[in-house]
Design a protein around this motif. Structure first.
Motif, PDB file in Angstrom:
ATOM      1  N   THR A 279       0.798  -1.300   0.102  1.00  0.00           N
ATOM      2  CA  THR A 279      -0.176   0.040   0.074  1.00  0.00           C
ATOM      3  C   THR A 279       0.839   1.341  -0.047  1.00  0.00           C
ATOM      4  N   PRO A 280       0.428   2.143  -0.464  1.00  0.00           N
ATOM      5  CA  PRO A 280       1.273   3.440  -0.717  1.00  0.00           C
ATOM      6  C   PRO A 280       0.872   4.282   0.458  1.00  0.00           C
ATOM      7  N   PHE A 281      -0.020   3.987   1.470  1.00  0.00           N
ATOM      8  CA  PHE A 281      -0.324   4.740   2.727  1.00  0.00           C
ATOM      9  C   PHE A 281       0.422   4.380   3.863  1.00  0.00           C
ATOM     10  N   HIS A 282       0.854   5.410   4.527  1.00  0.00           N
ATOM     11  CA  HIS A 282       1.467   5.185   5.760  1.00  0.00           C
ATOM     12  C   HIS A 282       0.680   4.367   7.014  1.00  0.00           C
ATOM     13  N   GLU A 283       1.426   2.970   7.488  1.00  0.00           N
ATOM     14  CA  GLU A 283       0.785   2.493   8.175  1.00  0.00           C
ATOM     15  C   GLU A 283       1.808   2.335   9.444  1.00  0.00           C
ATOM     16  N   PRO A 284       1.548   2.322  10.753  1.00  0.00           N
ATOM     17  CA  PRO A 284       2.862   2.134  12.040  1.00  0.00           C
ATOM     18  C   PRO A 284       3.346   0.681  11.710  1.00  0.00           C
ATOM     19  N   GLU A 285       4.477   0.723  11.833  1.00  0.00           N
ATOM     20  CA  GLU A 285       5.193  -0.688  11.495  1.00  0.00           C
ATOM     21  C   GLU A 285       5.043  -1.744  12.930  1.00  0.00           C
ATOM     22  N   VAL A 289       3.339  -5.330   9.742  1.00  0.00           N
ATOM     23  CA  VAL A 289       3.243  -4.157   8.479  1.00  0.00           C
ATOM     24  C   VAL A 289       4.840  -3.803   8.458  1.00  0.00           C
ATOM     25  N   ASP A 291       7.645  -1.461   6.699  1.00  0.00           N
ATOM     26  CA  ASP A 291       7.792  -0.058   6.023  1.00  0.00           C
ATOM     27  C   ASP A 291       9.095  -0.400   5.264  1.00  0.00           C
ATOM     28  N   GLN A 293      10.249   2.130   3.565  1.00  0.00           N
ATOM     29  CA  GLN A 293      10.925   3.655   3.707  1.00  0.00           C
ATOM     30  C   GLN A 293      10.693   4.191   2.130  1.00  0.00           C
ATOM     31  N   ASP A 295       8.561   6.567  -0.175  1.00  0.00           N
ATOM     32  CA  ASP A 295       7.598   7.958  -0.052  1.00  0.00           C
ATOM     33  C   ASP A 295       7.544   8.004  -1.472  1.00  0.00           C
TER      34      ASP A 295
END
Length: 710
Positions: A279-285, A289, A291, A293, A295
């Motif tokens: 997903t291109p949306f930020h979610e807490p690692e 999940v 990341d 990194q 953007d």
């Protein structure tokens, strides 16, 4: 590894192109081989939801051809034909083969180059690669893996299987269908791939080819895209069912789940695999999940909205990226856009810009500077060590290109009336085909007028009359012209090479124009006392076009850079008067003038006109041609070299190497298109630093090209 979907619609009458099928089979074969390093397979929802050959069938169909292997030419020909290869006279595209004595040329699936097998009896003596464009050998190899060219095979067992299942599925009346008859004869028919389940004992999905420990990463949009695909498949299938009839030739569609996964099977396959969602949306690692990194790119919308100089903002941002340790890469839509962007950013202080032709080259160039690459990206991204910016990121949404003016259908209909069946025409997407005439085909049970074209291999294409702008008459001599093949790559490859050549010519024209723009030329202005008197000798009133042409020429002469102007006008419309006034201005300014004509008769007429018009002015006029006495010709040559002859009128004798000018300032060329290649080269040498005025009544393409290229 890339695994594309078929480039045709579900339940289409067209086949996927050989290039697409070759790429699919090469990907499936690559998945069968064990690899010590990780591999990345890139595919789409459309491709993953379509059934294909089983892993066992892929392994079964692979053959190794190498020097020393024994196989008869007949057996190899039958093997290639049953595996989907098309026999032709000259190999141009993937999936083609040709037999010429002891040589077999073929373009295997998944190969970057065509292969040439040299046989000695039944033994392969050598395997060489060659370029299909010019048929020249490019190297030698130790052998290669032969893959099928099509997922639909026509070996003996497959044909028997198809015949039995087609009769069982659609009844005995269906044996009159062109599809059934073509397959029974061992012939390929456009669109036959859509009955693939009838040829194979069983089919598999892409998931069956993946190893058990494969990690599947799907984009968040995959679910919606897959649902849209299932809806489209069902819609196309229902339309075919509604339009079907018992008449021979009617499209008899298979059930949707025969060639495509059902929605439930798709969901089950995803549930059974180790699927990760990107997903291109930020979610807490967290434990579930990860990341990466990565953007989105820097947004320059605030600068665009406030009217800030966007290029300065980009240069500042690139400097910050370099300072933070990231590799900055700028992506453009085309080579021309990249050149333009390089110049604009360079004008605003960008240093160290390097053009890269590949991603690896761009990463290397970005280590020390700013890399610019051509990539079909709408938006860039920012990763821990690299940042990519696209033109759209910097400049906003792409400007909508002006729509190309459609060719007039009426114009082609008029041209169509002059065509006879058998003439060649060119389709913008499919290349050279043979015109068979106007015909009607049923569409939704209603007759529809179409132009029927035949291509290599007997393939037929029906072009609706409302789309006639895609056709043009073949412009060259038809002798030696070969038909293109529907779905082949030869036509696209020729178009690509021609586009490259056009770009090269455009670059040369731009460079020539730039050199002319900066090269200094003699400033020649009309003599305020003598010029009006000379003009008064013209016994007619100037036409508007003639007046405008004269003014343009005088402006060119006074501009301080070499003139190169082409005057086009019909016979008797006053081109000579334009030349006379230009010659007067140049000669009265102290420069020599040369008027070059293609024939002695025309040279004699011009010489008489010049002598009459220049009578009473302090100018010497000479002439040079094969009809001029030797003594007069010698005196004229000496006068040109000494500077005592101001104007010379003649034929290509003026272009002789024995003729030297002391201060040549203007060359006038009449009917330039009638000069030969040798004379044109001499004209180019004369035109290096002098003003040039070309006159013609017949602006053929060669004249226009000469005017632009110098």
């Amino acid at each position: 590894i890339s695994y594309p979907a078929w480039d045709c619609l579900p339940y289409d009458r067209a086949s996927p192109t050989l290039r697409i099928m070759s790429e699919r089979l090469a990907a499936l074969h690559a998945l069968q081989a064990k690899s010590a390093s990780p591999r990345l397979l890139v595919t789409t929802g459309n491709a993953a939801t379509q059934r294909t050959l089983t892993p066992f069938r892929i392994r079964q169909l692979v053959a190794r051809l190498a020097p020393g292997e024994r196989i008869s030419l007949d057996k190899l020909g039958n093997l290639l034909a049953s595996n989907g290869y098309v026999r032709v006279d000259t190999v141009n595209d993937a999936g083609e083969f040709a037999v010429r004595g002891g040589l077999v040329d073929l373009f295997p699936s998944g190969a970057e180059q065509a292969m040439r097998l040299d046989f000695f009896g039944d033994e392969i003596e050598s395997v060489r690669t060659f370029d299909p464009q010019d048929q020249r050998t490019t190297g030698r190899i130790d052998g290669f893996t032969l893959l099928p060219a099509s997922e639909t095979l026509l070996d003996e067992d497959s044909i028997k299987r198809f015949r039995a299942r087609y009769r069982e599925k659609f009844g005995a009346n269906a044996t009159g269908d062109p599809l059934y008859q073509a397959i029974s004869d061992g012939r390929r028919l456009a669109g036959m791939e859509h009955w693939l389940p009838l040829f194979e004992e069983k089919l598999a999905s892409l998931f069956d080819h993946l190893p058990g420990d494969a990690v599947v990463v799907r984009d968040t949009a995959t679910v919606g895209a897959a649902q849209q695909r299932f809806d489209a498949i069902a819609d196309y299938q229902q339309n075919r069912v509604r339009a079907a009839s018992t008449a021979p030739g009617s499209y008899r569609p298979l059930d949707a789940d025969a060639l495509y996964l059902a929605p439930q099977q798709w969901s089950t396959a995803l549930d059974a695999a180790a699927v990760h969602s990107a997903t291109p949306f930020h979610e807490p690692e967290s434990a579930t999940v990860l990341d990466f990194q990565v953007d989105g790119p820097r947004d320059f919308a605030p600068e665009r909205a406030s009217g800030t100089n966007i290029y300065e903002a980009v240069v500042d941002h690139l400097a910050k990226l370099r300072k933070s340790g990231k590799k900055p890469i700028l992506a453009s839509y085309s080579n021309g856009a990249r050149e333009r962007l390089t110049g604009l950013l360079g004008d605003h202080g960008l240093n160290g810009a390097v053009h890269a032709e590949s991603w690896q080259e761009a990463l290397g160039a970005a280590d020390k500077g700013i890399a610019l690459i051509v990539l079909p990206l709408d938006h860039g991204f920012a990763a821990p060590d690299v940042a990519v910016l696209t033109e759209q990121d910097m400049l906003g949404d792409r400007l909508v290109r002006r729509a190309k003016r459609r060719k007039s259908t009426d114009a082609f209909l008029n041209e169509l009336a002059t065509l006879t069946p058998g003439d060649l025409v060119v389709h913008v997407d499919h290349g050279i085909g043979r015109y068979e005439g106007l015909t009607q085909i049923p569409v939704q049970k209603a007759p529809h007028d179409c132009v029927q074209l035949t291509y290599a291999g007997g393939d037929k294409l029906f072009v609706p009359i409302e789309n006639l702008e895609v056709l043009t008459r073949y412009g060259s001599g038809e002798e030696g012209a070969s038909l293109d093949r529907l779905g082949g790559e030869a036509w696209q490859r020729r178009k690509s090479k021609m586009k490259e050549r056009i770009r090269e010519i455009a670059g040369e024209l731009i460079a020539t124009a730039a050199r002319r723009a900066v090269r200094p030329g003699e400033v020649l202005e009309p003599d305020q006392g003598g010029y009006p008197a000379f003009v008064d000798r013209f016994p007619y009133e100037e036409t508007d076009d003639q007046d405008r042409a004269i003014n343009d020429v005088l402006e060119d002469l006074a501009a301080g850079r070499p003139m190169d102007r082409l005057i086009v006008g019909d016979v008797g419309f006053g081109k000579t008067e334009v030349a006379l006034r230009a010659a007067f201005v140049a000669a009265m300014a102290g420069m020599q003038v040369a008027l070059v004509c293609p024939t002695t008769l025309l040279a004699r007429q011009h010489h008489r006109n010049f002598v009459e018009r220049f009578q009473g002015f302090p100018l010497e006029i000479g002439r040079l041609s094969r009809l001029v006495p030797a003594g007069e010709a010698k005196a004229t040559r000496e006068g040109l070299e000494a500077g005592t002859i101001d104007i010379v009128v003649g034929t290509h004798a003026i272009l002789s190497k024995t003729v030297d000018f002391k201060r040549l300032g203007l060359v006038i060329v009449d009917e330039e298109q009638r000069f030969g290649v040798t004379h044109k080269e001499r004209l180019k040498a004369l035109k290096a630093d002098v003003h040039v005025l070309t006159l013609t009544a017949t602006p053929i393409p060669r004249t226009l090209q000469m005017a632009m290229s110098g």
